[in-house]
Design a protein around this motif. Structure first.
Motif, PDB file in Angstrom:
ATOM      1  N   TYR A  84       0.834  -1.201   0.000  1.00 37.03           N
ATOM      2  CA  TYR A  84       0.000   0.000   0.000  1.00 37.03           C
ATOM      3  C   TYR A  84       0.870   1.252   0.000  1.00 37.03           C
ATOM      4  O   TYR A  84       0.660   2.184  -0.778  1.00 37.03           O
ATOM      5  CB  TYR A  84      -0.946   0.005   1.212  1.00 37.03           C
ATOM      6  N   CYS A  85       1.862   1.253   0.865  1.00 37.02           N
ATOM      7  CA  CYS A  85       2.720   2.438   1.001  1.00 37.02           C
ATOM      8  C   CYS A  85       3.678   2.579  -0.176  1.00 37.02           C
ATOM      9  O   CYS A  85       4.008   3.696  -0.588  1.00 37.02           O
ATOM     10  CB  CYS A  85       3.461   2.381   2.327  1.00 37.02           C
ATOM     11  N   ILE A  87       3.014   1.615  -3.392  1.00 37.91           N
ATOM     12  CA  ILE A  87       2.216   2.101  -4.529  1.00 37.91           C
ATOM     13  C   ILE A  87       1.877   3.577  -4.365  1.00 37.91           C
ATOM     14  O   ILE A  87       1.918   4.350  -5.322  1.00 37.91           O
ATOM     15  CB  ILE A  87       0.921   1.271  -4.682  1.00 37.91           C
ATOM     16  N   ASN A  88       1.544   3.977  -3.152  1.00 34.57           N
ATOM     17  CA  ASN A  88       1.106   5.349  -2.898  1.00 34.57           C
ATOM     18  C   ASN A  88       2.221   6.268  -2.385  1.00 34.57           C
ATOM     19  O   ASN A  88       1.953   7.434  -2.081  1.00 34.57           O
ATOM     20  CB  ASN A  88      -0.059   5.339  -1.907  1.00 34.57           C
ATOM     21  N   GLN A  89       3.444   5.719  -2.267  1.00 30.51           N
ATOM     22  CA  GLN A  89       4.593   6.492  -1.778  1.00 30.51           C
ATOM     23  C   GLN A  89       4.274   7.185  -0.455  1.00 30.51           C
ATOM     24  O   GLN A  89       4.467   8.381  -0.280  1.00 30.51           O
ATOM     25  CB  GLN A  89       5.064   7.496  -2.839  1.00 30.51           C
ATOM     26  N   LYS A  90       3.785   6.385   0.479  1.00 28.09           N
ATOM     27  CA  LYS A  90       3.413   6.851   1.813  1.00 28.09           C
ATOM     28  C   LYS A  90       4.405   6.328   2.841  1.00 28.09           C
ATOM     29  O   LYS A  90       5.129   5.364   2.594  1.00 28.09           O
ATOM     30  CB  LYS A  90       2.022   6.308   2.180  1.00 28.09           C
ATOM     31  N   LYS A 109      10.252   2.621  -6.895  1.00 26.17           N
ATOM     32  CA  LYS A 109       8.910   2.825  -7.460  1.00 26.17           C
ATOM     33  C   LYS A 109       8.976   3.595  -8.774  1.00 26.17           C
ATOM     34  O   LYS A 109       8.310   3.233  -9.748  1.00 26.17           O
ATOM     35  CB  LYS A 109       8.042   3.571  -6.438  1.00 26.17           C
TER      36      LYS A 109
END
Length: 193
Positions: A84-85, A87-90, A109
């Motif tokens: 999740y992090c 893919i969303n660069q969180k 990424k």
């Protein structure tokens, strides 16, 4: 640098031309990780997905009280990240540590996004990897809802015998959602039968 293991892994799913393979290999960085070292800490922006060339890694969640919940293990020929992090660069929700000395290839990424454009076969590869991961996790959730801890342990050791030999009992217990003491009771009961 020998890239044989990762080339063999991707060849199971896609065929690349020599030029496409060179583009892919140029985006990888090989990294040695010492046992007990973190490659991802909670709160750190998750920039990489990792392919395990050798060794073993563990992804886990650490709650505010310090309790660890193992989300997944990764051994040779497996990919791991906080998806999740990534893919969303969180900032990461998970921690990833080496259970033993390990060698990984890391893929950033932004480089993966470039591969999707420049080598479209990578969309197919990662679609297959994500489908397999989703199926594995769905089956794990169903097992957790419908099976006893003993049955879940039996499935784990039969499905992942290499992992079971590499990790500590408390890490397996954490993955199964039980205490190490309860797992010890399960193993003792199994040994007596």
């Amino acid at each position: 640098m020998d890239h044989q293991s990762i080339i063999e892994s991707i060849n199971k799913h896609i065929a690349l031309s020599e030029n496409e393979l060179l583009i892919f290999l140029s985006s990888l960085k090989r990294k040695k990780i010492d046992r007990k070292s973190l490659i991802l800490a909670q709160g750190q922006v998750c920039e990489y997905i990792y392919f395990v060339e050798s060794g073993a890694l563990r992804a886990f969640y650490l709650d505010e009280s310090g309790k660890e919940s193992t989300i997944m293990f990764a051994i040779k020929d497996w990919w791991v990240t906080d998806m999740y992090c990534f893919i969303n660069q969180k900032p990461s929700m998970l921690m990833i540590e080496a259970i033993e000395d390990s060698l990984v290839y890391q893929l950033k990424k932004t480089d993966l996004d470039d591969l999707y454009i420049n080598v479209p076969q990578f969309e197919k590869l990662f679609r297959i990897l994500m489908q397999n991961a989703y199926i594995r996790e769905q089956l794990r959730v169903i097992d957790n809802l419908s099976l006893s801890a003993e049955e879940r342990y039996e499935i784990f050791i039969n499905k992942y015998p290499e992992v079971a030999h590499k990790v500590k009992q408390k890490q397996i217990a954490s993955y199964l959602g039980i205490t190490a003491e309860f797992l010890s009771m399960i193993k003792n009961k199994k040994a007596k039968t």
